[in-house]
Scaffold this motif. Sequence first.
Motif, PDB file in Angstrom:
ATOM      1  N   ARG A 196      36.372  21.568  42.137  1.00 34.47           N
ATOM      2  CA  ARG A 196      37.365  20.834  41.532  1.00 34.47           C
ATOM      3  C   ARG A 196      36.661  20.590  39.814  1.00 34.47           C
ATOM      4  O   ARG A 196      37.223  20.712  38.982  1.00 34.47           O
ATOM      5  CB  ARG A 196      37.891  19.626  41.981  1.00 34.47           C
ATOM      6  N   GLN A 197      35.555  19.936  40.197  1.00 29.25           N
ATOM      7  CA  GLN A 197      34.856  19.503  38.859  1.00 29.25           C
ATOM      8  C   GLN A 197      34.352  20.877  38.022  1.00 29.25           C
ATOM      9  O   GLN A 197      34.680  20.590  36.936  1.00 29.25           O
ATOM     10  CB  GLN A 197      33.285  18.723  39.440  1.00 29.25           C
ATOM     11  N   GLY A 198      34.147  21.834  38.656  1.00 26.91           N
ATOM     12  CA  GLY A 198      33.820  22.935  37.976  1.00 26.91           C
ATOM     13  C   GLY A 198      34.996  23.523  36.914  1.00 26.91           C
ATOM     14  O   GLY A 198      34.880  23.796  35.905  1.00 26.91           O
ATOM     15  N   THR A 199      36.278  23.543  37.704  1.00 27.63           N
ATOM     16  CA  THR A 199      37.439  23.867  37.057  1.00 27.63           C
ATOM     17  C   THR A 199      37.934  23.038  36.061  1.00 27.63           C
ATOM     18  O   THR A 199      38.342  23.240  34.809  1.00 27.63           O
ATOM     19  CB  THR A 199      38.613  24.057  37.903  1.00 27.63           C
ATOM     20  N   LEU A 200      37.649  21.552  36.184  1.00 29.39           N
ATOM     21  CA  LEU A 200      37.883  20.701  35.064  1.00 29.39           C
ATOM     22  C   LEU A 200      36.814  20.728  33.999  1.00 29.39           C
ATOM     23  O   LEU A 200      37.252  20.596  32.867  1.00 29.39           O
ATOM     24  CB  LEU A 200      37.755  19.158  35.801  1.00 29.39           C
ATOM     25  N   ASP A 201      35.688  21.431  34.002  1.00 32.76           N
ATOM     26  CA  ASP A 201      34.787  21.727  32.911  1.00 32.76           C
ATOM     27  C   ASP A 201      35.116  22.844  32.313  1.00 32.76           C
ATOM     28  O   ASP A 201      34.492  23.376  31.332  1.00 32.76           O
ATOM     29  CB  ASP A 201      33.533  21.610  33.489  1.00 32.76           C
TER      30      ASP A 201
ATOM     31  N   SER B 172      43.288  24.155  52.039  1.00 32.09           N
ATOM     32  CA  SER B 172      44.081  23.205  52.425  1.00 32.09           C
ATOM     33  C   SER B 172      43.699  21.843  51.717  1.00 32.09           C
ATOM     34  O   SER B 172      44.619  20.972  51.256  1.00 32.09           O
ATOM     35  CB  SER B 172      43.996  22.886  53.994  1.00 32.09           C
ATOM     36  N   ARG B 173      42.514  21.803  51.147  1.00 29.65           N
ATOM     37  CA  ARG B 173      41.959  20.529  50.722  1.00 29.65           C
ATOM     38  C   ARG B 173      42.370  20.527  49.099  1.00 29.65           C
ATOM     39  O   ARG B 173      42.301  19.685  48.361  1.00 29.65           O
ATOM     40  CB  ARG B 173      40.465  20.480  50.677  1.00 29.65           C
ATOM     41  N   CYS B 174      42.659  21.780  48.645  1.00 33.00           N
ATOM     42  CA  CYS B 174      43.401  21.995  47.158  1.00 33.00           C
ATOM     43  C   CYS B 174      44.952  22.225  46.946  1.00 33.00           C
ATOM     44  O   CYS B 174      45.124  22.617  45.936  1.00 33.00           O
ATOM     45  CB  CYS B 174      42.551  23.454  46.830  1.00 33.00           C
ATOM     46  N   ARG B 175      45.603  21.619  48.193  1.00 33.97           N
ATOM     47  CA  ARG B 175      46.994  22.118  48.040  1.00 33.97           C
ATOM     48  C   ARG B 175      47.567  21.147  47.065  1.00 33.97           C
ATOM     49  O   ARG B 175      48.682  21.498  46.848  1.00 33.97           O
ATOM     50  CB  ARG B 175      47.608  22.155  49.397  1.00 33.97           C
ATOM     51  N   ASP B 176      47.002  20.032  46.722  1.00 32.43           N
ATOM     52  CA  ASP B 176      47.545  18.793  46.030  1.00 32.43           C
ATOM     53  C   ASP B 176      47.524  19.420  44.498  1.00 32.43           C
ATOM     54  O   ASP B 176      48.378  18.903  43.668  1.00 32.43           O
ATOM     55  CB  ASP B 176      46.911  17.820  46.114  1.00 32.43           C
ATOM     56  N   ASP B 177      46.917  20.450  44.231  1.00 31.35           N
ATOM     57  CA  ASP B 177      46.690  21.283  42.841  1.00 31.35           C
ATOM     58  C   ASP B 177      46.708  22.586  43.112  1.00 31.35           C
ATOM     59  O   ASP B 177      45.622  23.165  43.236  1.00 31.35           O
ATOM     60  CB  ASP B 177      45.571  20.586  42.186  1.00 31.35           C
ATOM     61  N   PRO B 178      47.873  23.385  43.247  1.00 29.42           N
ATOM     62  CA  PRO B 178      47.709  24.884  43.609  1.00 29.42           C
ATOM     63  C   PRO B 178      46.949  25.733  42.367  1.00 29.42           C
ATOM     64  O   PRO B 178      46.681  26.784  42.727  1.00 29.42           O
ATOM     65  CB  PRO B 178      49.137  25.258  43.682  1.00 29.42           C
ATOM     66  N   THR B 179      47.007  24.996  41.241  1.00 30.42           N
ATOM     67  CA  THR B 179      46.502  25.803  40.134  1.00 30.42           C
ATOM     68  C   THR B 179      44.808  26.166  40.384  1.00 30.42           C
ATOM     69  O   THR B 179      44.267  27.126  39.796  1.00 30.42           O
ATOM     70  CB  THR B 179      46.431  25.112  38.875  1.00 30.42           C
ATOM     71  N   LEU B 180      44.291  25.309  41.214  1.00 37.16           N
ATOM     72  CA  LEU B 180      42.836  25.598  41.493  1.00 37.16           C
ATOM     73  C   LEU B 180      42.612  26.845  42.372  1.00 37.16           C
ATOM     74  O   LEU B 180      41.688  27.441  42.282  1.00 37.16           O
ATOM     75  CB  LEU B 180      42.427  24.238  42.553  1.00 37.16           C
ATOM     76  N   MET B 181      43.746  27.458  42.863  1.00 34.09           N
ATOM     77  CA  MET B 181      43.455  28.373  43.778  1.00 34.09           C
ATOM     78  C   MET B 181      44.034  29.736  43.160  1.00 34.09           C
ATOM     79  O   MET B 181      43.968  30.767  43.473  1.00 34.09           O
ATOM     80  CB  MET B 181      44.264  28.327  45.188  1.00 34.09           C
TER      81      MET B 181
ATOM     82  N   ALA C 214      44.117  32.528  39.793  1.00 34.53           N
ATOM     83  CA  ALA C 214      43.252  33.291  38.875  1.00 34.53           C
ATOM     84  C   ALA C 214      42.827  32.482  37.528  1.00 34.53           C
ATOM     85  O   ALA C 214      43.989  31.857  37.136  1.00 34.53           O
ATOM     86  CB  ALA C 214      43.656  34.763  38.261  1.00 34.53           C
ATOM     87  N   PRO C 215      41.834  32.367  36.872  1.00 32.70           N
ATOM     88  CA  PRO C 215      40.738  33.210  37.019  1.00 32.70           C
ATOM     89  C   PRO C 215      39.758  32.550  38.128  1.00 32.70           C
ATOM     90  O   PRO C 215      38.737  33.340  38.528  1.00 32.70           O
ATOM     91  CB  PRO C 215      39.825  33.174  35.781  1.00 32.70           C
ATOM     92  N   ASN C 216      40.153  31.518  38.937  1.00 31.99           N
ATOM     93  CA  ASN C 216      39.339  30.950  39.955  1.00 31.99           C
ATOM     94  C   ASN C 216      39.433  31.762  41.511  1.00 31.99           C
ATOM     95  O   ASN C 216      40.483  32.755  41.420  1.00 31.99           O
ATOM     96  CB  ASN C 216      39.524  29.462  40.303  1.00 31.99           C
ATOM     97  N   PHE C 217      38.602  31.608  42.270  1.00 33.07           N
ATOM     98  CA  PHE C 217      38.570  32.477  43.200  1.00 33.07           C
ATOM     99  C   PHE C 217      38.180  31.443  44.602  1.00 33.07           C
ATOM    100  O   PHE C 217      36.995  30.969  44.444  1.00 33.07           O
ATOM    101  CB  PHE C 217      37.869  33.842  43.237  1.00 33.07           C
ATOM    102  N   ILE C 218      39.001  31.783  45.590  1.00 34.93           N
ATOM    103  CA  ILE C 218      38.607  31.085  46.849  1.00 34.93           C
ATOM    104  C   ILE C 218      38.735  32.048  47.985  1.00 34.93           C
ATOM    105  O   ILE C 218      39.714  32.620  48.163  1.00 34.93           O
ATOM    106  CB  ILE C 218      39.206  29.583  47.378  1.00 34.93           C
TER     107      ILE C 218
END
Length: 592
Positions: A45-50, A69-78, A80-84
């Motif tokens: 999360r910290q990396g995406t905020l940067d 599942s830990r990122c579901r409160d903010d679907p944008t984390l999952m 593109a351009p991020n990847f899980i």
Amino acid sequence: MTGDGLGPESDGLSTEQIAALAPGIHLIEAGPGSGKTRTVVARFRQGTLDGRSVALLSFTNAAVDVAKSRCRDDPTLMEAPNFIGTFDQYFHRYVLTPDIRRRFGITPRYMSSWDDLPHHIALVRPSSGGSGIRLSCFAREDEAWAVDEARLNRSEEHFWNTLTPWRRSQVNEEATKRIAGLHHSCIFDTTESRSRALHALQEPDSIYLGRLKRRFGEIIVDEFQDCDGVEHQLLGLLRSAGINVVAVADPDQAIYEFRQSSTGIYQQYRDSLAVTAIASLTTCYRSTPAICSLTSALRTVGLGELQPDPNHEGGASHIHVVVGSGVEAGSAALKLIRQQGITARQTRVIAHRRSDARALIRAGKQPPRGMSHMESLLVPVVELRSGVDARGRLNSVKRIEAFILNQFDWPSDGTADTSDQQLKHLDLAPEHIRITASKLVSTSRFWSDKKACSAAVRAHLEELANDRPINLAPRLGHRLVVPDKVWTFWESQTEGLIPDIHLDAIRWAHVHSVKGAEFDGVVYAIPPKATKNKHVLDDWEQEANSELRRVFYVGASRAGKMLVLVVPKTRHKQLTALLTSTGVLHTITHVT
């Protein structure tokens, strides 16, 4: 990344966990239950905020699902351009698939192992027929493949030893021809796909390395201790390109030596880093002080002794040792668990070998491990009916589905080499195979003898194959014959089993299937026999850094409130001496 304990505060990270988020950290060494998942997701999360794109990789789909599942409160984390995703999915998507499309104009197909191929392709036989060797038992030697004897099971080893040098050469040549044909069709197993991805990234001015550098500022790799030499090279190329690679590991959980990973490679990497680039998570929020003291005593590579959380919600003050074997010892161990108020749902019986875990729940013979088609069906059916854990149930269902598909007469032109292709040939959806598998398990309760078993299986297969474009295999009746040894195994395992709906809720599993999970109560079976002249207690006594010892470490550290060790009478004095010498509080119960 499943099953980590949370930190001491519900809304914040601990001091150790916060330190692991520092920009200069390249290795997070996390003990069991130390809040690793929570820390990793916080760093993601910290990396995406940067403002950077971040990739979070692990080696199993289960671990990836937990991270998502830990990122579901903010679907944008999952998005593109991020990847899980998994380690392999990452290199498939961004390197190998585009490279194969560019070179050959086709999309490659990936398999985790050649064992996932249809039976007639996955098994290599000499021209005379008879027994054979799994394609996954062959290792590359330059441009050819040859049997790796360390990978053979008991039946394959016996078969291999009966072959003349000429016959062995014939088997190796057939395997080489078959694997080369799969590669020509752009069908790759995990080993080959990683090797080819590495080659694509090593090319001068690799376009894929440049693309990854432009897209990702940081890549977080969980379960880093399981990386083999090729995977270390892949990550090394990313680091050399300027991508910040953060490795997350517990080196004492490296239990996949068959993948050529080793703690030696890991230690070389750790030694290459400055001390300030390493963060350690040593507080265990999962386990009692007694369990923490045992897991600390079993560690050989990890930094720092595990410290129990002073606010742990309680549990047994001692490790419990039950001396005995079989269902009597298993019953005694489970009685101790129940006395602690731990439910069946939160209890797991585990061991290094599946047979040792199951022996504490159900008596019976072990499968003969031959090449019989029907053995490949009856073994997973027994496991489904006897209380295997969730991951084991999924694996068993997949094996039954593979058995079903293997009974068709597939063309040898390479157009039906994967299950997806086979379903397409049959004009079936995956749920049709799943329904047939369910019918086989359900009706198995009424198989009164070998002939009834074969007849029932044939009836289900013929029902599925009715009006299908592909016929069932010729000589199907011969395939469905149940050997005497297989039926003896079946009877010993199913005798006295009550209907599935009323099965005891206690689940059993082997250590590899519960890695990353946690349970309030764990019954762990110390193996009664040595494996290839090695025993885990000997390795612990001699301070050896062995896979046997690391498997014990992983199994023991799954327990949160209570751990019961079941040890055979021949080994109980050695175990209690080790527990005493390492300061592990324990009590002993003898089963007569």
